[in-house]
Scaffold this motif. Sequence first.
Motif, short mmCIF file in Angstrom:
data_model
loop_
_atom_site.label_atom_id
_atom_site.label_comp_id
_atom_site.label_asym_id
_atom_site.label_seq_id
_atom_site.Cartn_x
_atom_site.Cartn_y
_atom_site.Cartn_z
N THR A 248 0.80 -1.23 0.00
CA THR A 248 0.00 0.00 0.00
C THR A 248 0.83 1.27 0.00
O THR A 248 0.28 2.37 -0.01
N ILE A 249 2.15 1.16 0.03
CA ILE A 249 3.03 2.31 -0.14
C ILE A 249 4.09 1.88 -1.14
O ILE A 249 5.10 1.27 -0.77
N TYR B 172 3.23 5.83 -10.76
CA TYR B 172 3.05 6.90 -9.79
C TYR B 172 3.30 6.26 -8.43
O TYR B 172 3.59 5.06 -8.34
N VAL B 173 3.19 7.01 -7.38
CA VAL B 173 3.40 6.47 -6.03
C VAL B 173 2.07 6.45 -5.30
O VAL B 173 1.36 7.46 -5.28
N ILE B 174 1.70 5.31 -4.75
CA ILE B 174 0.47 5.24 -3.98
C ILE B 174 0.77 5.31 -2.49
O ILE B 174 1.80 4.80 -2.02
N PHE B 175 -0.12 5.97 -1.78
CA PHE B 175 -0.06 6.00 -0.32
C PHE B 175 -1.48 5.75 0.17
O PHE B 175 -2.30 6.65 0.23
N HIS B 176 -1.76 4.50 0.50
CA HIS B 176 -3.08 4.09 0.98
C HIS B 176 -2.91 3.53 2.39
O HIS B 176 -3.12 2.35 2.64
N LEU C 211 1.41 11.55 -6.66
CA LEU C 211 1.14 10.81 -5.43
C LEU C 211 -0.35 10.53 -5.35
O LEU C 211 -1.17 11.45 -5.33
N ASP C 212 -0.72 9.25 -5.32
CA ASP C 212 -2.11 8.82 -5.21
C ASP C 212 -2.42 8.63 -3.73
O ASP C 212 -1.86 7.74 -3.08
N LEU C 213 -3.33 9.46 -3.20
CA LEU C 213 -3.61 9.49 -1.76
C LEU C 213 -4.96 8.87 -1.42
O LEU C 213 -5.97 9.19 -2.03
N GLN C 214 -4.94 7.97 -0.44
CA GLN C 214 -6.14 7.52 0.26
C GLN C 214 -5.72 7.27 1.70
O GLN C 214 -4.80 6.48 1.96
N SER C 215 -6.34 7.95 2.65
CA SER C 215 -5.94 7.77 4.04
C SER C 215 -6.98 8.40 4.96
O SER C 215 -7.61 9.40 4.62
N CYS D 263 -4.55 13.61 6.03
CA CYS D 263 -4.46 13.40 4.58
C CYS D 263 -4.96 14.63 3.84
O CYS D 263 -4.33 15.07 2.85
N SER D 264 -6.08 15.21 4.28
CA SER D 264 -6.59 16.40 3.60
C SER D 264 -5.63 17.57 3.76
O SER D 264 -5.55 18.44 2.88
#
Length: 259
Positions: free
Chosen positions: A31-32, A37-41, A62-66, A98-99
Amino acid sequence: MLAGLLVTALLLQQPAPAPPSADDDWLRDATIRRVDYVIFHQSIDDENVERVSRLLQPDDILDLQSQGGAVRASLHFGELVMDRGIRVRVTGECASGCSLVWAAARDRVDNGFVGATFHGTPISSWKWASENPEYFSAAELTLIENENAVFRDFLAKAGLQPWLFECAYRLQNIRQNPVLNPAPGQPRFRPEGDYTRVWFPAGILTQAGVRGLDRYDPPNPRQRLSIETDNGTRPTPLPVYWASDGDCDPDIAAAGQGS
């Protein structure tokens, strides 16, 4: 110990992430990671931010989900994104710290609705503590004031207005309820609010300093339900305040930025 609990567990409205274990490495690796691209979930903590810092290169996406995480780790993450010119997109829910990372980014590649939601911060913690100093020792007040100063310094670097976060806290309508006879080391206050987080429209975010929201759309009913239920995994929907233009006018006026 008590002061730390007061700041992180109570007034910030932000649960501390569980301590990492070696058994979690496989999940972190999944998940990292880098694709094109780079994901950060993941939750935002020191170890996870350190992992993503080793992957991110200047101008990466950077693909963000958190759901967020620790305040200081979130600030470090936001500074990393700013300093390396990272382009950020949100493909799921992006709450709390995250926001903050999303809002601080110099460039966003989102298109349509973005599930970035906000809540109270060290600013609201310090404001409440300074209005109720009888509940705190001098050392505790100093700690909370220092966290407020660090957070404001970050916002100044990011070009974000503090009133955005004061508005989120006000719209949540948080009440800090004293706990009778708390056990040693346990929180002395139990927060209660009408809303757990706040979503802002483009007009408010742009006025607060968030850049590049020309393709930022309000949610449709299905998208609102997705955020409130975490894609159907929460049996009881979260109370999210879906703000409208004008909702932050009192906070803007209090900051001396009204028309």
